[in-house]
Design an enzyme around this catalytic site. Sequence first.
Site, mmCIF file in Angstrom:
data_model
loop_
_atom_site.group_PDB
_atom_site.id
_atom_site.type_symbol
_atom_site.label_atom_id
_atom_site.label_comp_id
_atom_site.label_asym_id
_atom_site.label_seq_id
_atom_site.Cartn_x
_atom_site.Cartn_y
_atom_site.Cartn_z
ATOM 1 N N HIS A 1 1.667 4.241 -3.243
ATOM 2 C CA HIS A 1 1.510 5.696 -3.163
ATOM 3 C C HIS A 1 2.624 6.454 -3.877
ATOM 4 C CE1 HIS A 1 -2.082 6.422 -0.952
ATOM 5 N NE2 HIS A 1 -1.698 5.772 0.135
ATOM 6 N N HIS B 1 0.827 -1.213 0.000
ATOM 7 C CA HIS B 1 0.000 0.000 0.000
ATOM 8 C C HIS B 1 0.859 1.260 0.000
ATOM 9 C CE1 HIS B 1 -3.632 2.399 0.913
ATOM 10 N NE2 HIS B 1 -2.788 3.138 1.621
ATOM 11 N N GLU B 2 1.836 1.320 0.895
ATOM 12 C CA GLU B 2 2.659 2.528 0.973
ATOM 13 C C GLU B 2 3.526 2.681 -0.275
ATOM 14 O OE1 GLU B 2 1.544 4.320 3.089
ATOM 15 O OE2 GLU B 2 0.673 2.914 4.510
ATOM 16 N N TYR C 1 -11.216 5.243 0.908
ATOM 17 C CA TYR C 1 -10.304 4.109 0.776
ATOM 18 C C TYR C 1 -11.049 2.878 0.217
ATOM 19 C CZ TYR C 1 -6.764 6.318 3.906
ATOM 20 O OH TYR C 1 -5.822 7.139 4.484
ATOM 21 N N GLU D 1 -6.056 7.374 -2.138
ATOM 22 C CA GLU D 1 -6.178 6.207 -1.265
ATOM 23 C C GLU D 1 -6.955 5.055 -1.888
ATOM 24 O OE1 GLU D 1 -4.478 5.728 1.212
ATOM 25 O OE2 GLU D 1 -3.808 7.709 1.866
#
Length: 274
Positions: A129, A125-126, A208, A148
Amino acid sequence: MKWAERELGGGLTLHRWRSVDPVSPYLFAFAAGRFPRKTIETPQGTLHYRNATGAPADLASLFAETPAMVAFFADRAGMDLPRGGYTQLLVPGREAQETMSFSLIGRGELDRETDEPEAAWVIAHELAHQWWGNRVTTETWRDFWLNEGVAVFMTAAWKQERFGNTTYAKEIEILRGRRAQLIERGWDKPLAWSGDYPSLGYRRAVQYSKGALFLVELRAAIDEKAFWSGLRAYTRSFAGKTVVSRDFQKAMETASGSDLSAIFGEWVYGPAEA
């Protein structure tokens, strides 16, 4: 990012950093210290692993999946790692936060996922980004789902790539469950809703979870090739820029050759703006 250092004497060193690309201010962050490190070269850029926990850690093992994730995301984005590299900083606790060129990854998050690799979420997930949320970022918080929601969806897409369709389906069921809770509470807002959220939990459920679920539905509504082509064109076209939902819609309509106003009206804008 350009970097330089100069010795000042007396054990002091002056470090200077200068961003050569436009970056949203909320993405600026710094981590200073003497951290055990490991560096990995990939075709998409250099990966730096750092340990800020104060305890021994096998960085190569903890971040073993990162190079394959980078290759997958770079392919789907049509772009290598922004600025040629990315750092994962291992920290104590349950931290999970992306910044312009590095992410804080909590050791507690990784330990929680050790017994069930298919549930791994935080690293993917990070990392996602770095393209969706950082390289391409929203003009206002109203369209924050483009940060998100896309990152949540891309985490699920990575799991599909790595572990198969069953794992992807499980991830989607989690998203559907969160949306069902919104509906039960009478709070199933459009993704680009401009009102106030009663709590961070409600905002996350919409921007999200529902944001990611919309991409699942959009992927099913147009053919697979058009979906990924549209995402790639969107990412490349708006790299280093800010976006609104209409920008994403236009990219997907161009790629699919279809009028997508109905599905975007239902999920993103609501009846008043459809």
